[in-house]
Scaffold this motif. Structure first.
Motif: not given
Length: 212
Positions: A123-128
């Motif tokens: 989720r964080l990778a997809n956000l950043v």
């Protein structure tokens, strides 16, 4: 395969402690520069003023008790700044970016080592960085005991280097799993060998990707 939709090329180096990333990234920078390429070398966590301050916090020995999810968020805070300030502008200008660690390290260290579930990292990778992943990753692989022995010769251990062997065994296995799942991007380099043999293999990989 190299991503042709961006002007530059994003190359990352990964591996556990003692794998020799710092030595080999300098070699790659020199090799590509000699081939007439514009090259930027950077690192994670770090690469910006904010990122380097976060790095200092993350590597502190004993001073702070940082839980796994806080560590994860700090990593991505540094990465977000790094991408916006350094990596993406360089790629847009046609520069080859060499980065000592990127999100694969997060899956290995915070995922494998700390036990953070991969869905949270996803989720964080997809956000950043939803539309960016390395074009080429060199995974410098070696047994944990050899890596830690090498790392111990570099002085006082930092917060990560002080972790137990099981931490690094788990991180190494995640790295190898990533390489199995994405063989087109991740090239495993046997880092037990002497520097000349390692760098010859690295050069061959770069030549196969028409980078030098």
């Amino acid at each position: 395969m190299i991503n042709k939709t961006q002007k530059g090329t994003f190359i990352t180096l990964e591996g556990i402690e003692g794998a020799g990333k710092s030595t080999h990234i300098r070699y790659i920078h020199e090799l590509l520069s000699q081939a007439g390429k514009k090259v930027l070398t950077t690192r994670e966590p770090g690469g910006t003023d904010l990122g380097e301050r976060i790095r200092d916090i993350l590597l502190m020995q004993h001073e702070l008790n940082i839980d796994a999810e806080s560590e994860l968020l700090l990593m991505f805070a540094a990465r977000s700044q790094h991408l916006k300030q350094v990596i993406l502008p360089a790629l847009a200008n046609g520069i080859i970016v060499l980065c000592d660690r990127f999100t694969d390290s997060t899956y290995a260290y915070q995922g494998g080592g700390r036990g953070v579930v991969s869905e949270k990292i996803d989720r964080l990778a997809n956000l950043v960085h939803p539309n960016l992943k390395p074009d080429l990753t060199l995974l410098l692989d070696l047994p944990v005991d050899i890596g830690l022995e090498r790392a111990s010769k570099n002085g006082e251990a930092d917060r990560f280097e002080s972790e137990a062997v099981l931490f690094f065994e788990s991180a190494r296995q995640v790295y190898l799993n990533i390489a199995i799942a994405d063989p087109g991007r991740v090239k495993v380099v046997n880092a037990i060998r002497d520097i000349d043999h390692i760098q010859q293999e690295i050069k061959s990989i770069l030549q196969e990707h028409k980078l030098c």
